[in-house]
Motif scaffolding. Structure first.
Motif, mmCIF file in Angstrom:
data_model
loop_
_atom_site.group_PDB
_atom_site.id
_atom_site.type_symbol
_atom_site.label_atom_id
_atom_site.label_comp_id
_atom_site.label_asym_id
_atom_site.label_seq_id
_atom_site.Cartn_x
_atom_site.Cartn_y
_atom_site.Cartn_z
ATOM 1 N N TYR A 13 -2.224 6.795 8.478
ATOM 2 C CA TYR A 13 -1.200 5.751 8.448
ATOM 3 C C TYR A 13 -1.461 4.734 7.339
ATOM 4 N N TYR A 14 -0.365 4.231 6.752
ATOM 5 C CA TYR A 14 -0.437 2.997 5.961
ATOM 6 C C TYR A 14 0.286 1.942 6.778
ATOM 7 N N GLY A 15 -0.469 1.096 7.489
ATOM 8 C CA GLY A 15 0.170 0.150 8.393
ATOM 9 C C GLY A 15 0.990 0.914 9.411
ATOM 10 N N LYS A 16 2.300 0.627 9.497
ATOM 11 C CA LYS A 16 3.138 1.322 10.472
ATOM 12 C C LYS A 16 3.584 2.685 9.957
ATOM 13 N N PHE A 17 3.516 2.838 8.624
ATOM 14 C CA PHE A 17 4.048 4.062 8.031
ATOM 15 C C PHE A 17 3.118 5.257 8.288
ATOM 16 N N HIS A 18 3.656 6.258 8.935
ATOM 17 C CA HIS A 18 2.896 7.457 9.265
ATOM 18 C C HIS A 18 2.973 8.400 8.061
ATOM 19 N N ALA A 19 1.924 8.458 7.276
ATOM 20 C CA ALA A 19 2.008 9.164 5.995
ATOM 21 C C ALA A 19 1.740 10.663 6.140
ATOM 22 N N VAL A 20 0.764 11.005 6.968
ATOM 23 C CA VAL A 20 0.400 12.415 7.098
ATOM 24 C C VAL A 20 0.170 12.722 8.572
ATOM 25 N N GLY A 37 1.811 20.755 -3.587
ATOM 26 C CA GLY A 37 2.923 20.256 -2.786
ATOM 27 C C GLY A 37 3.704 19.219 -3.560
ATOM 28 N N PRO A 38 4.930 18.937 -3.127
ATOM 29 C CA PRO A 38 5.774 17.998 -3.859
ATOM 30 C C PRO A 38 5.208 16.585 -3.835
ATOM 31 N N SER A 39 5.665 15.779 -4.764
ATOM 32 C CA SER A 39 5.189 14.403 -4.886
ATOM 33 C C SER A 39 5.487 13.611 -3.620
ATOM 34 N N GLY A 40 4.529 12.809 -3.179
ATOM 35 C CA GLY A 40 4.733 11.937 -2.036
ATOM 36 C C GLY A 40 4.497 12.592 -0.695
ATOM 37 N N CYS A 41 3.991 13.833 -0.681
ATOM 38 C CA CYS A 41 3.805 14.510 0.598
ATOM 39 C C CYS A 41 2.432 14.224 1.202
ATOM 40 N N GLY A 42 1.611 13.444 0.518
ATOM 41 C CA GLY A 42 0.361 13.012 1.142
ATOM 42 C C GLY A 42 -0.902 13.724 0.686
ATOM 43 N N LYS A 43 -0.854 14.416 -0.434
ATOM 44 C CA LYS A 43 -2.052 15.110 -0.913
ATOM 45 C C LYS A 43 -3.165 14.111 -1.245
ATOM 46 N N SER A 44 -2.803 13.092 -2.044
ATOM 47 C CA SER A 44 -3.802 12.076 -2.390
ATOM 48 C C SER A 44 -4.313 11.386 -1.140
ATOM 49 N N THR A 45 -3.414 11.131 -0.216
ATOM 50 C CA THR A 45 -3.790 10.441 1.005
ATOM 51 C C THR A 45 -4.827 11.242 1.787
ATOM 52 N N VAL A 46 -4.588 12.541 1.940
ATOM 53 C CA VAL A 46 -5.543 13.383 2.655
ATOM 54 C C VAL A 46 -6.880 13.393 1.921
ATOM 55 N N VAL A 56 -9.890 1.481 2.427
ATOM 56 C CA VAL A 56 -9.998 0.358 1.500
ATOM 57 C C VAL A 56 -8.672 -0.381 1.399
ATOM 58 N N ILE A 57 -7.577 0.346 1.618
ATOM 59 C CA ILE A 57 -6.248 -0.267 1.541
ATOM 60 C C ILE A 57 -5.989 -1.039 2.838
ATOM 61 N N PRO A 58 -5.592 -2.315 2.742
ATOM 62 C CA PRO A 58 -5.377 -3.109 3.955
ATOM 63 C C PRO A 58 -4.348 -2.456 4.871
ATOM 64 N N PHE A 91 -10.071 9.923 -9.862
ATOM 65 C CA PHE A 91 -8.757 9.437 -9.457
ATOM 66 C C PHE A 91 -7.644 9.976 -10.347
ATOM 67 N N GLN A 92 -6.422 9.837 -9.819
ATOM 68 C CA GLN A 92 -5.246 10.308 -10.536
ATOM 69 C C GLN A 92 -5.094 9.585 -11.869
ATOM 70 N N ARG A 93 -5.345 8.268 -11.852
ATOM 71 C CA ARG A 93 -5.294 7.498 -13.093
ATOM 72 C C ARG A 93 -6.709 7.101 -13.494
ATOM 73 N N ASP A 173 -8.356 14.167 -7.906
ATOM 74 C CA ASP A 173 -6.925 13.969 -7.696
ATOM 75 C C ASP A 173 -6.200 14.151 -9.028
ATOM 76 N N GLU A 174 -5.594 15.287 -9.222
ATOM 77 C CA GLU A 174 -4.909 15.610 -10.482
ATOM 78 C C GLU A 174 -5.746 15.218 -11.697
ATOM 79 N N PRO A 175 -6.936 15.768 -11.810
ATOM 80 C CA PRO A 175 -7.828 15.323 -12.885
ATOM 81 C C PRO A 175 -7.314 15.718 -14.269
ATOM 82 N N THR A 204 -3.452 19.330 -7.442
ATOM 83 C CA THR A 204 -2.841 19.654 -8.731
ATOM 84 C C THR A 204 -1.354 19.950 -8.572
ATOM 85 N N HIS A 205 -0.615 19.612 -9.598
ATOM 86 C CA HIS A 205 0.801 19.990 -9.638
ATOM 87 C C HIS A 205 1.000 21.240 -10.479
ATOM 88 N N ASN A 206 -0.118 21.723 -11.015
ATOM 89 C CA ASN A 206 -0.045 22.862 -11.914
ATOM 90 C C ASN A 206 -0.391 24.129 -11.132
HETATM 91 N N1 LIG Z 1 -1.010 2.130 -0.762
HETATM 92 C C1 LIG Z 1 0.005 2.620 -0.073
HETATM 93 N N2 LIG Z 1 0.680 1.851 0.803
HETATM 94 C C2 LIG Z 1 1.731 2.349 1.518
HETATM 95 N N3 LIG Z 1 2.168 3.593 1.415
HETATM 96 C C3 LIG Z 1 1.556 4.429 0.568
HETATM 97 C C4 LIG Z 1 0.442 3.987 -0.239
HETATM 98 N N4 LIG Z 1 0.028 5.026 -0.998
HETATM 99 C C5 LIG Z 1 0.848 6.054 -0.686
HETATM 100 N N5 LIG Z 1 1.762 5.705 0.241
HETATM 101 C C6 LIG Z 1 2.797 6.577 0.808
HETATM 102 O O1 LIG Z 1 2.178 7.673 1.432
HETATM 103 C C7 LIG Z 1 2.885 8.871 1.160
HETATM 104 C C8 LIG Z 1 1.951 9.890 0.556
HETATM 105 O O2 LIG Z 1 1.500 9.416 -0.691
HETATM 106 P P1 LIG Z 1 0.439 10.206 -1.580
HETATM 107 O O3 LIG Z 1 -0.003 9.295 -2.654
HETATM 108 O O4 LIG Z 1 -0.611 10.759 -0.712
HETATM 109 O O5 LIG Z 1 1.334 11.378 -2.185
HETATM 110 P P2 LIG Z 1 0.904 12.580 -3.146
HETATM 111 O O6 LIG Z 1 1.158 13.837 -2.399
HETATM 112 O O7 LIG Z 1 -0.459 12.361 -3.675
HETATM 113 O O8 LIG Z 1 1.975 12.445 -4.294
HETATM 114 P P3 LIG Z 1 1.796 12.689 -5.862
HETATM 115 O O9 LIG Z 1 1.864 14.154 -6.066
HETATM 116 O O10 LIG Z 1 2.999 12.001 -6.450
HETATM 117 O O11 LIG Z 1 0.511 12.067 -6.285
HETATM 118 C C9 LIG Z 1 4.031 8.498 0.238
HETATM 119 O O12 LIG Z 1 5.200 8.408 1.013
HETATM 120 C C10 LIG Z 1 3.650 7.150 -0.282
HETATM 121 O O13 LIG Z 1 4.806 6.356 -0.484
#
Ligand SMILES: Nc1ncnc2c1ncn2[C@@H]1O[C@H](COP(=O)(O)OP(=O)(O)OP(=O)(O)O)[C@@H](O)[C@H]1O
Ligand SMILES: [Mg+2]
Lengths: 258, 350
Positions: A13-20, A37-46, A56-58, A91-93, A173-175, A204-206
Motif C-alpha cells: 500500500y501507499y497510504g490508502k492506495f492499494h498498489a499491489v 508488465g505495463p507501466s504502473g502495474c507495481g513492478k518497482s513497488t514489488v 521509506v516513503i511516508p 534505481f530506475q533513475r 529497476d530498469e537499469p 525491464t520493459h525490454n
Molecule cells: N510514492 C508513491 N506514492 C503513491 N503512489 C505511488 C508511489 N509510487 C508509485 N505509486 C503508485 O503505485 C503503482 C505502482 O507503481 P510502480 O512504480 O511500482 O509501477 P511500475 O510497474 O514500476 O511502473 P513503470 O514501469 O512505469 O516503472 C502506480 O499506480 C503508482 O501510481
C-alpha cells in the motif's frame, strides 16, 4: 552466499492506495529473475519491498511475508540496514551523490560503513567500474564529481556503486533504460557474470532483454486503472515466451496488449 | 495566408524603426534642460525634486516619442522597463544612502588607534578613546551565541525533516514559527528574568549570548529545514540501498548536499543578531573598559556602544558612534561575503 527470496500473500500500500495485491513468488538463488508488465502495474513497488525500501516513503506499508532464505524480513526485530546490506539496489533513475567524486561514489557504501584501507578501496573501485563497463571512460578522471557524467554513465556508476558493497542479492529497476546498446550488452554480460554468485532481480520493459538474460520471468498486470497490480504468472523464461499459461501474458508479449 | 509577413528587400516588415542611443540621450538632455527651466521659472527647488522631475519628464517624453516612432508595443516596453529600473534603484537607494552616510560620518574618527583603544577613563568630550573593548565583546557574544544556536538549531531541523512523523514535529515546527516573530527585547527580558534575577547570575557577555541564541535559533532551524527538504529523496534511498544506516546517510549524504544553503542561513542569522541592541541592554549591560571574560561581569558590545555614544549631547561622542556603526556594518558585510564564498565552494560539486 547467494540467497533466495520468497513472497507470501504480499499486499503493498501507499497510504490508502492499494498498489499491489496478493503476490506469491519465489526467487531462486544464483539466477536472474525478470519482471515485465505495463507501466504502473507495481513492478518497482514489488522490487522495493524486497529490501525494505518501500517503507521509506511516508504512509507506505506492506502486509504478508517477505522471506530472505526463509527469514521474514518484516519482523519487528529485523534491522532494515542489515537487510539492505544483503540486498542491494540500482534505481530506475541514476542518483549519484552530488557532493562526491566518481571514486568516492563507487566506494561510498564501503567508506560510509567504515572501511578505511586505501589499497582495498582502490582495488574495489577498479573492479566495480570494470564490472559496470565504465572503467575505460572514467579512469583518468576519478576525482571529478559524479554528477559530471552523462546520464548513461551515471547509471553505470550507480551499478558500480551497488556491486562494490557485494550484496548477496541485486535488485535492478530498469537499469538499462538510459543506456546505449553497447553498454546494455555490457550490463547484461555483467548480470551473466554476477549470477554465478549472486541472485538478481531485474525489472525491464525490454522483452528481448528479459528473454536474453533471465532464467525465470514474472508478468505483472493491472485489471483496470486504479485497481491494484497483480502477479499474473511467474515461470521459466522459455515457457513464458513460448507457451504462457495465461492469455493476458501471451497478449502482452506478442504486443496485443490493451 | 495573404497576411503572411512580407519581407521586402531593404525595408523588411520584421524590422521596426528604432530610437537610437543618441536620440535617447538627446531626450534625456532635453528633459534635464526643461527641468532646469522649470526650477528657475517656478518656486521648485531641491536636488531630490530635481532628479524626480527630470526622471518623470524623461520617461514621459521617451514613451510619447517612442509611441510615434516605434509603435505602441515598443513604447509600452520602454515605459515598463523604465518603471522596473526605477523601482530597482529605489529599492537599493535607502541602503546605499545609509551606507554612504555612515562611511562619510564614520571615517572621520575611524583609525587604528580607534580600533585598538577602549573608553576607559575617556570623558564624552575627549577626542580620543576607541572601540576595542566593544569589538571584543561583540565577537565573543555573537561567537558564543552561534556555538549555542547552530548545533542546536541544526539538530532540530534534522529532527523535523528526517525523523519526525507525527504531532511532536508539528508542535515544534509551530513554535519555531512563532519564535521567528519574537521581539528581540522579549528575548532579553526573558534571559534577564531567568538568568540574572531568578538564577542570580551577574550581567555578562554570556547572558547576552543566551538572548542572542534565542533570536538566532528560529532562523537557523527554518533555513536548515528548508535546505534539507530540497535534498532529493533519491539520494537518501541510494544511500540506504548500499546498506548505510540512516544517521550516516543524514550526516554524510544529506547534510553535505544541503551544506551551502545551511551555511548561508547560519550567516544570515549571525548577521541579524550582530546588530541587536535591545536584548544586550538587559543582559550584557555595557562597560567602558575591556572585559575579556564573557562569563563574568558586564561587557561592551558595538550596538550598545553606538546606542550609548549616540545618546550623548556631544559632537565627539556622536562621531564615535558613527565610526562604531561603520565597523559594525563592515563586520556584517564580511560575514555576508564569507557566506557567499563558502556557499560557492562547499557542498555540491559541479
Ligand atoms: N510514492 C508513491 N506514492 C503513491 N503512489 C505511488 C508511489 N509510487 C508509485 N505509486 C503508485 O503505485 C503503482 C505502482 O507503481 P510502480 O512504480 O511500482 O509501477 P511500475 O510497474 O514500476 O511502473 P513503470 O514501469 O512505469 O516503472 C502506480 O499506480 C503508482 O501510481
Ligand atoms: Mg518502475
Amino acid at each position: 552466499m547467494a540467497k533466495s527470496i520468497q513472497m507470501k500473500n504480499v499486499d503493498i500500500y501507499y497510504g490508502k492506495f492499494h498498489a499491489v495485491q496478493d503476490v506469491n513468488l519465489s526467487v531462486p538463488p544464483r539466477a536472474v529473475t525478470a519482471f515485465i508488465g505495463p507501466s504502473g502495474c507495481g513492478k518497482s513497488t514489488v522490487l522495493r519491498t524486497m529490501n525494505r525500501m518501500h517503507e521509506v516513503i511516508p504512509g507506505a506499508r506492506v502486509e504478508g511475508r517477505v522471506e530472505l532464505d526463509g527469514e521474514d524480513i518484516y519482523r519487528p526485530a529485523v534491522d532494515p540496514v542489515e537487510v539492505r546490506r544483503a540486498v542491494g539496489m540500482v534505481f530506475q533513475r541514476p542518483n549519484p551523490f552530488p557532493t562526491m567524486s566518481i571514486r568516492d561514489n563507487v566506494v561510498a557504501g564501503l567508506k560510509l560503513q567504515g572501511v578505511r584501507n586505501k589499497s582495498h578501496l582502490e582495488e574495489v573501485t577498479e573492479r566495480s567500474l570494470r564490472g559496470a563497463n565504465l572503467w575505460n571512460e572514467v579512469k583518468d578522471r576519478l576525482g571529478r564529481p559524479g554528477g559530471s557524467l552523462s546520464g548513461g554513465q551515471q547509471q553505470r556508476l550507480c551499478i558500480a556503486r551497488a556491486i562494490a558493497v557485494q550484496p548477496e542479492i541485486l535488485l535492478m529497476d530498469e537499469p538499462c533504460s538510459a543506456l546505449d546498446p553497447i553498454s546494455t550488452l555490457a550490463i547484461e554480460e555483467l548480470m551473466g557474470e554476477l549470477k554465478k554468485d549472486y541472485t538478481i532481480v531485474i525489472v525491464t520493459h525490454n522483452m528481448q532483454q528479459a528473454a536474453r538474460v533471465s532464467d525465470q520471468t514474472g508478468f505483472f498486470n493491472l485489471k483496470a486503472a486504479g485497481q491494484p497490480g497483480r502477479l499474473i504468472e511467474l515461470d521459466n523464461t522459455e515457457k513464458i515466451f513460448s507457451n504462457p499459461t495465461e492469455k493476458a501474458t501471451e497478449d502482452y508479449i506478442s504486443g496485443r496488449f490493451g | 495566408m495573404a497576411q503572411a509577413v512580407e519581407v521586402k528587400a531593404g525595408n523588411s516588415r520584421l524590422i521596426r524603426a528604432q530610437l537610437s542611443r543618441r536620440f535617447l540621450a538627446a531626450i534625456a538632455a532635453g528633459a534635464i534642460a526643461v527641468t532646469f527651466a522649470l526650477f528657475i521659472a517656478t518656486p521648485l527647488h531641491g536636488l531630490v525634486g530635481f532628479v524626480l522631475v527630470a526622471a518623470v519628464l524623461y520617461v514621459v517624453a521617451q514613451t510619447v516619442i517612442s509611441n510615434v516612432v516605434e509603435g505602441r508595443r515598443a513604447a509600452m516596453n520602454r515605459l515598463v522597463t523604465s518603471v522596473v529600473v526605477v523601482c530597482a534603484c529605489a529599492a537599493v537607494l535607502p541602503l546605499v544612502a545609509v551606507l554612504g552616510f555612515t562611511v562619510i560620518k564614520g571615517s572621520a574618527v575611524l583609525d587604528l588607534s580607534f580600533l585598538t583603544h577602549t573608553m576607559r577613563g575617556v570623558a564624552e568630550q575627549d577626542p580620543y578613546g576607541g572601540i576595542y573593548h566593544a569589538i571584543i565583546g561583540t565577537l565573543e557574544q555573537v561567537g558564543l551565541a552561534t556555538l549555542l544556536a547552530v548545533p542546536f538549531g541544526l539538530l532540530v531541523a534534522i529532527y523535523l525533516v528526517e525523523y519526525s512523523t507525527g504531532r511532536l514535529g508539528r508542535i515544534v515546527s509551530f513554535f519555531v514559527d512563532v519564535m521567528t516573530g519574537l521581539p528581540s527585547i522579549v528575548a532579553g527580558l526573558f534571559i534577564f528574568a531567568l538568568w540574572i534575577l531568578a538564577l542570580g547570575q551577574s550581567f555578562s557577555g554570556f547572558a547576552g549570548s543566551l538572548a542572542l541564541a534565542i533570536l538566532m535559533l528560529p532562523t537557523v532551524v527554518r533555513s536548515a529545514e528548508e535546505m534539507l527538504k530540497i535534498v532529493p529523496d533519491s539520494l537518501r534511498e541510494g544511500s540506504y540501498a548500499l546498506g548505510i544506516p540512516k544517521w550516516v546517510t543524514v550526516v554524510r549524504i544529506v547534510l553535505p548536499t544541503a551544506l551551502a544553503g545551511i551555511v548561508t542561513g547560519v550567516m544570515l542569522a549571525i548577521a541579524r543578531v550582530t546588530g541587536e541592541t535591545a536584548p544586550l541592554l538587559l543582559t550584557v549591560f555595557g562597560n567602558p573598559a575591556l572585559n575579556f571574560n564573557p562569563f563574568s561581569g558586564a561587557q561592551a558590545s558595538l550596538p550598545l556602544f553606538v546606542f550609548g555614544e549616540a545618546g550623548l549631547p556631544n559632537e565627539t561622542a556622536i562621531n564615535r558612534a558613527w565610526a562604531a556603526a561603520l565597523v559594525l556594518i563592515l563586520i556584517v558585510l564580511v560575514l555576508n561575503i564569507m557566506a557567499r564564498v563558502i556557499a560557492r565552494f562547499a557542498g555540491v560539486r559541479s
